[in-house]
Design an enzyme around this catalytic site. Structure first.
Site, PDB file in Angstrom:
ATOM      1  N   ALA A 173       0.862  -1.225  -0.082  1.00  0.00           N
ATOM      2  CA  ALA A 173      -0.014   0.167   0.125  1.00  0.00           C
ATOM      3  C   ALA A 173       0.796   1.273  -0.057  1.00  0.00           C
ATOM      4  O   ALA A 173       2.014   1.221   0.524  1.00  0.00           O
ATOM      5  CB  ALA A 173      -0.773   0.013   1.238  1.00  0.00           C
TER       6      ALA A 173
ATOM      7  N   GLY B 234       0.686  -5.435   0.699  1.00  0.00           N
ATOM      8  CA  GLY B 234      -0.560  -5.341  -0.424  1.00  0.00           C
ATOM      9  C   GLY B 234      -0.067  -5.877  -1.669  1.00  0.00           C
ATOM     10  O   GLY B 234      -0.896  -6.441  -2.601  1.00  0.00           O
TER      11      GLY B 234
ATOM     12  N   GLU C 167      -0.135  -9.401  -1.417  1.00  0.00           N
ATOM     13  CA  GLU C 167      -1.481  -9.769  -1.539  1.00  0.00           C
ATOM     14  C   GLU C 167      -2.224  -9.755  -2.905  1.00  0.00           C
ATOM     15  O   GLU C 167      -3.104 -10.692  -3.206  1.00  0.00           O
ATOM     16  CB  GLU C 167      -2.261  -8.966  -0.438  1.00  0.00           C
ATOM     17  CG  GLU C 167      -1.696  -9.203   1.135  1.00  0.00           C
ATOM     18  CD  GLU C 167      -2.329  -8.495   2.086  1.00  0.00           C
ATOM     19  OE1 GLU C 167      -2.038  -7.077   2.011  1.00  0.00           O
ATOM     20  OE2 GLU C 167      -3.145  -8.749   2.868  1.00  0.00           O
TER      21      GLU C 167
ATOM     22  N   GLU D 250       3.602  -5.807   7.265  1.00  0.00           N
ATOM     23  CA  GLU D 250       2.694  -4.701   7.800  1.00  0.00           C
ATOM     24  C   GLU D 250       3.092  -4.510   9.317  1.00  0.00           C
ATOM     25  O   GLU D 250       2.741  -3.602   9.984  1.00  0.00           O
ATOM     26  CB  GLU D 250       1.255  -5.306   7.452  1.00  0.00           C
ATOM     27  CG  GLU D 250       0.810  -5.181   6.092  1.00  0.00           C
ATOM     28  CD  GLU D 250       0.938  -6.088   5.286  1.00  0.00           C
ATOM     29  OE1 GLU D 250       1.862  -6.983   5.674  1.00  0.00           O
ATOM     30  OE2 GLU D 250       0.554  -6.508   4.121  1.00  0.00           O
TER      31      GLU D 250
HETATM   32  C1  3H9 Z   1       0.385  -2.661   3.361  1.00  0.00           C
HETATM   33  O1  3H9 Z   1       0.684  -3.003   2.112  1.00  0.00           O
HETATM   34  C2  3H9 Z   1      -1.157  -2.942   3.776  1.00  0.00           C
HETATM   35  C3  3H9 Z   1      -1.641  -3.992   3.042  1.00  0.00           C
HETATM   36  O2  3H9 Z   1      -1.743  -5.242   3.643  1.00  0.00           O
HETATM   37  C4  3H9 Z   1      -3.291  -3.554   3.124  1.00  0.00           C
HETATM   38  C5  3H9 Z   1      -3.614  -2.533   2.209  1.00  0.00           C
HETATM   39  C6  3H9 Z   1      -3.549  -2.859   0.714  1.00  0.00           C
HETATM   40  N1  3H9 Z   1       4.583   3.509   0.085  1.00  0.00           N
HETATM   41  O3  3H9 Z   1      13.099   2.062   1.316  1.00  0.00           O
HETATM   42  P1  3H9 Z   1      13.547   2.929  -0.347  1.00  0.00           P
HETATM   43  C7  3H9 Z   1       9.348   5.217  -0.796  1.00  0.00           C
HETATM   44  S1  3H9 Z   1       1.375  -1.735   4.169  1.00  0.00           S
HETATM   45  C8  3H9 Z   1       4.997   4.952   0.031  1.00  0.00           C
HETATM   46  O4  3H9 Z   1      14.461   3.967   0.142  1.00  0.00           O
HETATM   47  P2  3H9 Z   1      14.794   0.633  -0.918  1.00  0.00           P
HETATM   48  C9  3H9 Z   1      10.323   5.479   0.328  1.00  0.00           C
HETATM   49  O5  3H9 Z   1       9.766   6.253   1.345  1.00  0.00           O
HETATM   50  C10 3H9 Z   1       2.794  -1.443   3.115  1.00  0.00           C
HETATM   51  N2  3H9 Z   1       6.264   5.114  -0.145  1.00  0.00           N
HETATM   52  O6  3H9 Z   1      14.119   1.905  -1.120  1.00  0.00           O
HETATM   53  C11 3H9 Z   1      11.489   6.138  -0.566  1.00  0.00           C
HETATM   54  O7  3H9 Z   1      11.116   7.500  -0.777  1.00  0.00           O
HETATM   55  P3  3H9 Z   1      12.389   8.608  -0.866  1.00  0.00           P
HETATM   56  C12 3H9 Z   1       3.571  -2.786   3.276  1.00  0.00           C
HETATM   57  C13 3H9 Z   1       7.073   4.090  -0.179  1.00  0.00           C
HETATM   58  O8  3H9 Z   1      15.260   0.091  -2.281  1.00  0.00           O
HETATM   59  C14 3H9 Z   1      11.405   5.265  -1.939  1.00  0.00           C
HETATM   60  O9  3H9 Z   1      10.069   4.702  -1.813  1.00  0.00           O
HETATM   61  N3  3H9 Z   1       4.811  -2.662   2.560  1.00  0.00           N
HETATM   62  C15 3H9 Z   1       6.652   2.694  -0.136  1.00  0.00           C
HETATM   63  O10 3H9 Z   1      15.835   0.527   0.236  1.00  0.00           O
HETATM   64  C16 3H9 Z   1      12.483   4.260  -2.031  1.00  0.00           C
HETATM   65  O11 3H9 Z   1      12.514   3.272  -0.843  1.00  0.00           O
HETATM   66  C17 3H9 Z   1       5.913  -2.071   3.032  1.00  0.00           C
HETATM   67  O12 3H9 Z   1       5.937  -1.974   4.335  1.00  0.00           O
HETATM   68  C18 3H9 Z   1       5.283   2.546   0.357  1.00  0.00           C
HETATM   69  N4  3H9 Z   1       4.877   1.189   0.599  1.00  0.00           N
HETATM   70  O13 3H9 Z   1      13.940  -0.654  -0.374  1.00  0.00           O
HETATM   71  C19 3H9 Z   1       7.130  -1.883   2.492  1.00  0.00           C
HETATM   72  N5  3H9 Z   1       7.803   2.039   0.041  1.00  0.00           N
HETATM   73  O14 3H9 Z   1      12.914   8.058  -1.901  1.00  0.00           O
HETATM   74  C20 3H9 Z   1       7.929  -0.779   2.569  1.00  0.00           C
HETATM   75  C21 3H9 Z   1       8.925   2.896  -0.439  1.00  0.00           C
HETATM   76  O15 3H9 Z   1      11.506   9.751  -1.120  1.00  0.00           O
HETATM   77  N6  3H9 Z   1       8.923  -0.418   1.679  1.00  0.00           N
HETATM   78  N7  3H9 Z   1       8.466   3.982  -0.423  1.00  0.00           N
HETATM   79  O16 3H9 Z   1      12.803   8.480   0.427  1.00  0.00           O
HETATM   80  C22 3H9 Z   1      10.210  -1.224   1.759  1.00  0.00           C
HETATM   81  O17 3H9 Z   1      10.425  -1.884   2.573  1.00  0.00           O
HETATM   82  C23 3H9 Z   1      11.362  -0.628   0.886  1.00  0.00           C
HETATM   83  O18 3H9 Z   1      11.090   0.607   0.807  1.00  0.00           O
HETATM   84  C24 3H9 Z   1      11.491  -1.427  -0.366  1.00  0.00           C
HETATM   85  C25 3H9 Z   1      12.653  -0.680  -1.227  1.00  0.00           C
HETATM   86  C26 3H9 Z   1      12.181  -2.642   0.067  1.00  0.00           C
HETATM   87  C27 3H9 Z   1      10.106  -1.743  -1.165  1.00  0.00           C
END
Ligand code: 3H9
Length: 692
Positions: A66, A105, A108, A128
């Protein structure tokens, strides 16, 4: 090619439709992406030219979940139900093609599809829980049907992604395709489905795995028990377990309803708000306002460490772990041997736990060169001094280092309190001098305060921030002031804790309140652990404080079996009647009329002055942003992530409440509680620290 919307395309590969999502940086499920998924799938399903649908993402990853920044805002765009109906309910097989990190998500959505293929480097997961949430798009209902209840709960409760190979074993992925050939591989998989007339497989219809545990609630009780300690203070994990239990006990659609509601209840919770804030704080902390991302950095091929004590040894391990050779210097052979022995023992212990091989231990030790001679550091690109806290000694070392170190080498001090500018002033290269304040144990604690002196050059700042990331730390850039950010704020809490035990509380009362608030231990337990005699000496002790008296009695903390608490052989603590009497006598001698102090007062007295100090730190520019202060407290002192850090906590309860209390305390207890100008300003302007 048809554009479904700004982030979604539909292309034709013979009779296969390929829906591509392209929404950088991580294809998060924004309204556009959700609309694209729904409309793309609907269009492909309705078009008789297509027999199967492939869902793939452009860029670095499949949907990473999400859009975290959208939580709590009014929702627009396609609902999850609509996406689920379009994908799972499609009359044609839908194949998700995974690369990068299919998380939350995103994973999912993949589970809503009939089949999944992935490249070997892909990872999937349900993180999450790390955001104070639980899966809210079917993860708790579908994953147990594939992987079994226990595996699914392990994944959901750890929040840690797992690799494609593991996913294959757990049926979460149906086939692996060659790295770099995801699109072709997914299309070939679809082709095979069509040619062999494979039936649609909907995860919701798979029941074997959950039927196996139906009527066995003890499985869930066991998992609850096993996780209670790890999740002390956290809320979301219980909802996650309940939802997985519902997957077993309820029909699919009812389980989905329960999951959805539990998820929606968590989104506005203080804990999830705090944890989402921390997610972004952890990313912002790396950004230095006046040091752009393209600032050139200096190569660091080898590092020198001066001092092989607890700090020097721990610091060295960080570099050895990252394959960076370290030269470690001591003044005496015995100290050097002891230091090396400790490093080896630490590695051997890790190997015993199976987290390193014996070969890894030897490789790391092989990168370490011990020496009794400072000139061994001539070739080092970075030299970190970790001797004890004495300005004259440090200056002496830096004078020598300046002569020994090659031009362009960076000189860092691990001091916790001392003035880096003063240390830099004795060298001919103050622009190459900075502080690197590691937290003990330095090989374990994630925090690094990077102390920027007045003259520290921008490339030096950029280099050390980058290096911090490489060695697995989280670095906060701080300015030169007594105690920098963390210890400067800690001093406020320590002062109040000492006052509180004279005014009426006991050490265990203060510790209990702080522990219940969520920190790993209170100030007195912490002193006992560190040793009460740090910075204390028998010769100069004047029985002027409880600590003096305890040290004089050889109650120096855990290591002597007694401190503020009594300890048994297993180091379990018990309140000490001896200490209680010492405190009562000391207070009486000082003429203090002890009174009952409420838990609430203990908390406010310990925490609000810290927040106030944080405001001063911000005002003076000693931290770049409030969230950096929070990162320091979460990673250096174990502030509970579900309370977001002291500055976020202030925002949560309202800065005006903190100010009012500080004023009230100031009126009765004086100067120590004088509100910071920035706290007054934030309240007057009705702002929050996180908005500054
Ligand atoms: C969910 O999904 C709920 C569902 O179950 C139900 C509802 C559908 N949203 O980390 P990085 C941004 S809860 C918004 O530096 P990496 C991040 O802020 C969600 N922004 O890169 C950054 O911005 P900036 C479950 C996001 O390569 C840029 O992207 N998912 C999101 O080291 C790059 O990120 C998670 O918890 C997001 N979801 O790592 C995953 N994700 O450049 C969370 C990233 O402006 N994300 N951004 O600073 C991560 O774990 C890592 O970002 C990921 C990439 C592994 C994807």
């Amino acid at each position: 090619m048809t554009a479904i919307n700004a982030v979604t395309d539909l292309t034709r590969e013979g009779d296969i439709a390929v829906i591509t999502i392209d929404s950088p940086p991580v294809n998060a499920l924004s309204a556009d992406v959700r609309n694209g998924l729904r409309d793309g799938a609907r269009q492909a399903a309705a078009d008789p030219a297509f027999k199967a649908i492939v869902l793939i993402c452009a860029g670095r990853t499949f949907i990473a979940g999400a859009d975290i920044s959208e939580f709590g805002k009014p929702s627009q765009g396609a609902t999850l139900q609509e996406i689920q109906d379009a994908l799972e309910g499609s009359p044609k097989p839908v194949i998700a093609a995974l690369h990068g990190t299919a998380l939350g998500g995103g994973f999912e959505v993949a589970l809503m599809c009939h089949y999944r293929v992935a490249v070997p480097s892909a990872k999937v997961g349900l993180p999450e829980i790390k955001l104070g949430l639980m899966p809210g798009a079917g993860g708790t209902q579908r994953l147990p049907r594939l992987a079994g209840v226990e595996n699914a709960l392990n994944l959901i409760l750890s929040g840690t992604p797992f690799g494609a190979k593991q996913a294959l074993e757990w049926n979460a992925v149906d086939a692996l395709v060659e790295e770099g050939k995801l699109r072709e591989g997914a299309i070939a998989f679809a082709r095979k489905l069509i040619d062999t007339h494979m039936p649609l497989r909907r995860i919701r219809d798979l029941n074997d795995k959950i039927e196996a545990v139906r009527g066995k609630p003890e499985i869930f009780d066991k998992i609850r028990k096993e996780n209670a300690r790890k999740f002390r203070g956290f809320e979301a994990w219980k909802s996650a377990i309940r939802a997985v239990q519902a997957a077993v006990d309820l029909p699919f659609d009812e389980g989905m309803k329960l999951e959805r509601q539990a998820f929606l209840d968590l989104v506005p919770s203080e804990q999830s708000r705090a944890q989402r804030y921390v997610f972004f704080a952890e990313r912002k902390v790396w950004k230095v306002a006046d040091v752009s991302d393209d600032t050139p950095t200096l190569p660091i091929k080898n590092v020198g460490v001066i001092g092989a004590g607890t700090m020097g040894g721990g610091i060295s391990m960080n570099f050895l772990n990252a394959s960076i050779p370290v030269t470690i210097v001591e003044t005496a052979q015995a100290a050097l041997d002891r230091g090396l022995g400790t490093i080896r023992r630490n590695y051997e212990n890790t190997a015993k736990k199976g987290r390193l091989t014996q070969a890894d231990v030897e490789t790391r030790m092989g990168l370490l060169s011990p020496s009794l001679d400072l000139t061994a550091l001539t070739d080092c690109d970075l030299i970190i001094e970790a001797v004890f806290e004495n300005m004259e000694l440090k200056k002496e070392i830096f004078r020598k280092l300046d002569k020994i170190a090659k031009p362009g080498a960076m000189l860092a001090s691990n001091t916790s309190y001392l003035d880096i500018d003063e240390i830099a002033s004795v060298t001919s290269r103050p622009d190459y001098v900075l502080g690197m304040h590691f937290f003990s144990p330095a090989n374990v604690m994630r925090l690094l305060e990077v102390v920027r002196g007045k003259k520290t050059a921008k490339p030096v700042v950029a280099t050390v921030m980058k290096l911090a990331r490489k060695i697995g730390k989280i670095a906060a850039l701080v300015g030169v002031c007594h105690g920098f950010v963390g210890n400067r704020m800690l001093a406020q809490r320590q002062r109040e804790a000492q006052k509180l035990i004279l005014e009426g509380a006991m050490p265990w009362d203060v510790d209990r309140v702080i522990y219940d608030f969520g920190l790993p231990m209170g100030p007195f337990a912490m002193s006992d652990l560190a040793g009460l005699d740090i910075g204390w000496s028998k010769e100069t002790s004047k029985s002027a404080s409880i600590r003096d008296i305890l040290c004089e009695m050889d109650r120096r903390g855990q290591k002597t079996g007694a401190g503020f608490y009594d300890y048994d052989e297993a180091r379990n603590s018990k309140p000490s009647p001896v200490v209680e009497k010492i405190i009562l006598d000391f207070a009486a001698k000082k003429g203090i009329n002890r009174r009952n102090i409420s838990d609430q007062e203990i908390l406010e007295r310990c925490i609000y002055p810290m927040i106030n100090e944080g405001a001063k730190i911000l005002d003076e520019g000693m931290a770049q942003r409030a969230s950096d202060i929070d990162i320091v407290w979460i990673n250096g002192y174990g502030w509970p992530v579900y309370r977001g850090g002291p500055m976020f906590y202030a925002d949560l309860i309202g800065p005006e409440k903190v100010l009012a209390k500080m004023k009230e305390f100031e009126a009765t207890m004086g100067e120590d509680f004088k509100p910071a100008a920035l706290l007054e300003k934030v309240v007057a302007e009705k702002k929050r620290f996180q908005d500054l």
